[in-house]
Design an enzyme around this catalytic site. Structure first.
Site, PDB file in Angstrom:
ATOM      1  N   ALA A 145       0.821  -1.211   0.000  1.00  0.00           N
ATOM      2  CA  ALA A 145       0.000   0.000   0.000  1.00  0.00           C
ATOM      3  C   ALA A 145       0.855   1.261   0.000  1.00  0.00           C
ATOM      4  O   ALA A 145       2.085   1.219   0.128  1.00  0.00           O
ATOM      5  CB  ALA A 145      -0.954  -0.019   1.191  1.00  0.00           C
ATOM      6  N   HIS A 146       0.177   2.374  -0.108  1.00  0.00           N
ATOM      7  CA  HIS A 146       0.746   3.701  -0.346  1.00  0.00           C
ATOM      8  C   HIS A 146       1.932   4.057   0.549  1.00  0.00           C
ATOM      9  O   HIS A 146       1.971   3.733   1.733  1.00  0.00           O
ATOM     10  CB  HIS A 146      -0.342   4.762  -0.164  1.00  0.00           C
ATOM     11  CG  HIS A 146      -0.856   4.829   1.260  1.00  0.00           C
ATOM     12  ND1 HIS A 146      -0.291   5.627   2.228  1.00  0.00           N
ATOM     13  CD2 HIS A 146      -1.874   4.182   1.874  1.00  0.00           C
ATOM     14  CE1 HIS A 146      -0.927   5.484   3.366  1.00  0.00           C
ATOM     15  NE2 HIS A 146      -1.901   4.603   3.186  1.00  0.00           N
TER      16      HIS A 146
END
Length: 227
Positions: A145-146
């Site tokens: 994820a980010h």
């Protein structure tokens, strides 16, 4: 694409992961036909001159030091970060002589940066502003994820879920189906057991297992001759 324009590729490691890397390259060739896959290298002499998944084992890793063929890209297809680092040190190749392999079924944001020699396998999703170092193994069906940072020689086994803003330091190994909470760090050369759920930072050289993940034992510093 002409034969002269194709990228010559040699896969280091003729085991299971090597066959999976070959598969990723062959799948990519269905779209672009840009890779000329020359074969494998493996230090197991019993594999030399054998044909594996349709490609010949050309010899040991010494082949990469002695051959005179120009413009070859290498990918180290060995599922152990310590061994990959040892081979990189032995070969003394420039970073851009190592090929980054990304299976065409992956979903990767345009803002993601992936280093040289890293392999990203089928079904993996990498979202936004993620940076991945050199010679990592991102196996099948992982999610990253980010804003996460993955350092060099990291192993993410099949089905690992890395939440946002994680930092995974050099050489860390994360076992299959492990999950991390957001905003945590995994230390250098640490090992996270399969199925572990991490809710807090992991120091360097630590083995964590369980739900939630807890310290099982400390690990020894890798041999400098090995890494």
């Amino acid at each position: 694409m002409s034969a002269d324009e194709k990228i010559r590729v040699v896969i280091i490691g003729a085991g299971g992961f090597g066959k999976e890397v070959l598969w990723a390259l062959l799948e990519s060739n269905k779209n672009s036909k840009k890779y000329d896959i020359m074969g494998f290298l493996d230090d197991d002499k019993n594999k030399h001159d054998k044909v594996i998944s349709g490609k010949k084992v050309l010899g040991s890793t010494e082949w990469a030091l002695k051959n005179k063929i120009k413009n070859i890209k290498y990918v180290i297809a060995i599922g152990n970060g310590k061994t990959r680092k040892k081979i990189v040190n032995r070969l003394r190749k420039k970073d851009d002589e190592f090929l980054t392999v990304i299976h065409p079924s992956t979903i990767v944001s345009d803002s993601v940066i992936i280093g040289n020699g890293t392999v990203v396998q089928a079904g993996t999703i990498i979202t936004v502003d993620v940076k991945i170092g050199n010679h990592c193994r991102i196996d099948t069906n992982c999610t990253i994820a980010h804003d996460s940072r993955i350092s060099d020689f990291v192993d993410l086994s099949p089905g690992v879920n890395i939440n946002g803003t994680n930092k995974i330091q050099t050489g860390a190994f994360v076992g299959s189906a492990a999950i991390t909470k957001e905003n945590i760090s995994i230390g250098k050369w640490s090992v996270i057991g399969a199925g572990t759920v991490l809710l807090a930072d992991v120091p360097d050289l630590s083995l964590y297992v369980g739900v939630p993940g807890k310290l099982k034992r400390k690990l020894s510093m890798p041999d400098e001759n090995e890494v």
